[in-house]
Design an enzyme around this catalytic site. Structure first.
Site, short mmCIF file in Angstrom:
data_model
loop_
_atom_site.label_atom_id
_atom_site.label_comp_id
_atom_site.label_asym_id
_atom_site.label_seq_id
_atom_site.Cartn_x
_atom_site.Cartn_y
_atom_site.Cartn_z
N GLU A 1 12.00 -5.42 3.29
CA GLU A 1 12.52 -6.68 2.76
C GLU A 1 13.17 -6.49 1.38
OE1 GLU A 1 12.74 -9.08 4.72
OE2 GLU A 1 11.38 -8.32 6.26
N HIS B 1 16.65 -5.30 1.86
CA HIS B 1 17.60 -6.38 2.18
C HIS B 1 18.17 -6.98 0.89
CE1 HIS B 1 17.64 -6.69 6.46
NE2 HIS B 1 16.36 -6.98 6.59
#
Length: 285
Positions: A142, A145
Site C-alpha cells: 500500500e 501505491h
C-alpha cells in the site's frame, strides 16, 4: 459493470453531460481547426477535473462506508506497531507520513488512497489474523501505491480516456451516417452519440482496469522490497486461501485483494488474480 462502482459511473455521467453540452450548444468541432482545439482543451480539462473529483468522492465514501478509525496516537501495542511500521516504510519510500486508520472487519484487507493528502486503512482481521511479517508486506504494498503515485496516474489515465470517449463518440456518430449516406435529423444523431458513449465508455473501463492491474504487479514488487519477498508471497498465499469478503465495490480498486471474477468479468477486474501475482513474485525471486 458493478465492479466499476462510483468511479466509472461518475465518469460516464461526465461524458454524457459533455455530449449534451456539445449537442445543445451547437458546437461544430469537425469543421474548424480552431473550434477543434478549443473544444479539445475544454474537454481535456473537464475530463481530468471530473476524474479527480470522482477520486476524492471515492475516498470520502471509503471513510464513510468502512468507518475507519483514524489513529493519532496508539491505544495499544497493535496500533503502536501499525503506526511505527507505516512510518518506517514511508521513510524508506521517501514519502510524507500518510494518515493511518483501522476499520472493523474480520476480512484481511487494506487499502491506500490519496493525491496530495494520503491515507492507509487496514482491517482488524489483517492485524489480528495475519503474522506481523506478512502484514508488513501488505503495508509495503500500500505504501508503494502512494510512493508511485498510482492514484494520480489512474486519475490522469481516466481523464485521457474520457477525452477519447468524447471524441470517438462524436466523430463516430457522423462517420456511420456518412458511410451509409444517411442524412439523420438532430434527434437521431443525438441518440447515436449516446449509444456510442455507452460503447466507448465500457471499452475505456476495460482499459482503465487493465492499467490498474499493471499497477498492482508493480506494488507487489515494491512491497517485497520494503519488507521481504517470502513474506509478500506468503501474505498473498494466505489471502488466496482465505474465505473471501470483498471491500465495497467503489473501493475495490484501492485494496490489496480487489475482486473475484471469471470469464469476461475478468476484463473489468481492478486486480490480477492472486495466483498470477504469486506466480510473478516467485519468478522474479
Amino acid at each position: 459493470m458493478k465492479r466499476m462502482g462510483w468511479f466509472f459511473l461518475s465518469n460516464l455521467a461526465l461524458i454524457l453531460l459533455l455530449v449534451f453540452a456539445y449537442h445543445f450548444t451547437g458546437a461544430d468541432i469537425h469543421q474548424s481547426a480552431l473550434g477543434f482545439f478549443e473544444v479539445l482543451v475544454v474537454v481535456l480539462f473537464v475530463s481530468l477535473l471530473s476524474a479527480y473529483f470522482a477520486f476524492l468522492f471515492s475516498r470520502y465514501k471509503a471513510k464513510q462506508s468502512l468507518e475507519s478509525k483514524m489513529l493519532n496516537t496508539p491505544g495499544n501495542d497493535v496500533e503502536g506497531w501499525l503506526l511505527a511500521t507505516v512510518a518506517k516504510q514511508a521513510r524508506l519510500a521517501g514519502i510524507p507520513l500518510p494518515e493511518v486508520g483501522i476499520y472493523d472487519s474480520a476480512d484481511m484487507n487494506a487499502y491506500a488512497s490519496g493525491v496530495s493528502h494520503s491515507m492507509i486503512s487496514v482491517s482488524n482481521g489483517l492485524l489480528f489474523f495475519m503474522p506481523r511479517a506478512e502484514a508488513e508486506a501488505v503495508l509495503g504494498h500500500e505504501i508503494c501505491h502512494l510512493a508511485y503515485r498510482d492514484m494520480p496516474k489512474l486519475i490522469a489515465y481516466q481523464g485521457v480516456l474520457n477525452l477519447g470517449v468524447f471524441y470517438l463518440s462524436v466523430f463516430s456518430s457522423y462517420a456511420v451516417f456518412a458511410l451509409f449516406l444517411i442524412q439523420p435529423d438532430e434527434i437521431l444523431r443525438f441518440i447515436a452519440m449516446l449509444f456510442a458513449v455507452l460503447v466507448f465508455s465500457v471499452l475505456s473501463a476495460a482499459l482503465l482496469m487493465r492499467f490498474s492491474r499493471q499497477l498492482e504487479f508493480r506494488a507487489d514488487e515494491g512491497g517485497a522490497g520494503l519488507s521481504q519477498r517470502p513474506a509478500m508471497i506468503a501474505a498473498l498465499e494466505r489471502l488466496n486461501g482465505e474465505r473471501y469478503t470483498p471491500l465495497p465495490e467503489k473501493m475495490a480498486v484501492f485494496g490489496i485483494k480487489g475482486s473475484l471474477a471469471s470469464g469476461v468479468k475478468r476484463i473489468f477486474m481492478s486486480h490480477p488474480s492472486l495466483d498470477e501475482r504469486i506466480s510473478l513474485l516467485k519468478r522474479h525471486a
